[in-house]
Design a protein around this motif. Sequence first.
Motif, mmCIF file in Angstrom:
data_model
loop_
_atom_site.group_PDB
_atom_site.id
_atom_site.type_symbol
_atom_site.label_atom_id
_atom_site.label_comp_id
_atom_site.label_asym_id
_atom_site.label_seq_id
_atom_site.Cartn_x
_atom_site.Cartn_y
_atom_site.Cartn_z
ATOM 1 N N LYS A 181 -7.811 -2.354 3.703
ATOM 2 C CA LYS A 181 -6.923 -1.819 4.736
ATOM 3 C C LYS A 181 -7.742 -1.006 5.746
ATOM 4 O O LYS A 181 -7.498 -1.072 6.950
ATOM 5 C CB LYS A 181 -5.848 -0.948 4.089
ATOM 6 C CG LYS A 181 -4.694 -0.632 4.990
ATOM 7 C CD LYS A 181 -3.717 0.348 4.379
ATOM 8 C CE LYS A 181 -2.876 -0.226 3.301
ATOM 9 N NZ LYS A 181 -1.754 0.677 2.925
ATOM 10 N N GLU B 132 -0.339 5.778 8.060
ATOM 11 C CA GLU B 132 -0.256 5.033 6.802
ATOM 12 C C GLU B 132 -0.198 5.978 5.604
ATOM 13 O O GLU B 132 0.415 5.657 4.581
ATOM 14 C CB GLU B 132 -1.444 4.081 6.682
ATOM 15 C CG GLU B 132 -1.246 2.970 5.683
ATOM 16 C CD GLU B 132 -0.243 1.915 6.094
ATOM 17 O OE1 GLU B 132 0.201 1.169 5.201
ATOM 18 O OE2 GLU B 132 0.119 1.822 7.293
ATOM 19 N N GLY C 196 3.555 -1.968 5.244
ATOM 20 C CA GLY C 196 3.781 -3.349 4.833
ATOM 21 C C GLY C 196 5.264 -3.508 4.555
ATOM 22 O O GLY C 196 5.799 -2.886 3.637
ATOM 23 N N ALA D 196 2.988 -6.801 7.942
ATOM 24 C CA ALA D 196 2.742 -5.365 8.075
ATOM 25 C C ALA D 196 2.922 -4.972 9.536
ATOM 26 O O ALA D 196 2.545 -5.724 10.441
ATOM 27 C CB ALA D 196 1.345 -5.006 7.598
ATOM 28 N N PHE E 147 -1.820 -4.747 0.750
ATOM 29 C CA PHE E 147 -1.488 -3.734 1.753
ATOM 30 C C PHE E 147 -0.519 -2.695 1.214
ATOM 31 O O PHE E 147 0.046 -1.928 1.966
ATOM 32 C CB PHE E 147 -0.883 -4.444 2.982
ATOM 33 C CG PHE E 147 -1.005 -3.689 4.261
ATOM 34 C CD1 PHE E 147 -2.147 -3.774 5.033
ATOM 35 C CD2 PHE E 147 0.029 -2.879 4.707
ATOM 36 C CE1 PHE E 147 -2.252 -3.077 6.227
ATOM 37 C CE2 PHE E 147 -0.073 -2.178 5.897
ATOM 38 C CZ PHE E 147 -1.225 -2.282 6.652
ATOM 39 N N ILE F 155 -0.049 -9.228 10.830
ATOM 40 C CA ILE F 155 -0.067 -7.807 11.149
ATOM 41 C C ILE F 155 0.242 -7.627 12.629
ATOM 42 O O ILE F 155 -0.452 -8.200 13.473
ATOM 43 C CB ILE F 155 -1.434 -7.166 10.825
ATOM 44 C CG1 ILE F 155 -1.703 -7.187 9.322
ATOM 45 C CG2 ILE F 155 -1.491 -5.726 11.309
ATOM 46 C CD1 ILE F 155 -2.555 -8.320 8.895
#
Length: 154
Positions: free
Chosen positions: A21, A51, A57, A63, A88, A99
């Motif tokens: 990630k 995050e 996600g 995500a 993720f 993503i």
Amino acid sequence: MDLSTLLRPDAVKVLATVTSKKRLFQDLGDIAHSAYGLDAIQTVDALQEREALGPTGVGHGVALPHARLHGLTEVVGVFLRLEKALDFDAVDRLPVDLIFALFAPKDSGVDHLKALALVSRTMRNAEVCAKLRVNTDPAALHAVLTAAAGAQAA
């Protein structure tokens, strides 16, 4: 607001492998820098900070990382299609391969939320995701995304 104003064609990429990630966020920062002139380090830091509040996600291999940045005047996006899905910490525990990152001005209230809702609606569409997963050409991916969002707005 539509995806064609949020997402420049040069902000759409296909990546063969991403190992973590953290590496993904570095790639997003680099692409945001080259497409929009954003500071890559500030972008990565903001993504990691967001995050840490909870994984972005959203399930089904998708995500939606997002962050607010100083010095930005409008909401912009970066789309990545991964050839090899990445763990993720998604809500359904499935790895992600699509993503869509959004970057908004630090003080953008409703515009950031509207953009996030638009992207979320688009990426929840199973037909759109299927088209994204079979294409490897960034121009085709951009066309799928902008056509899908346009059709939903109608």
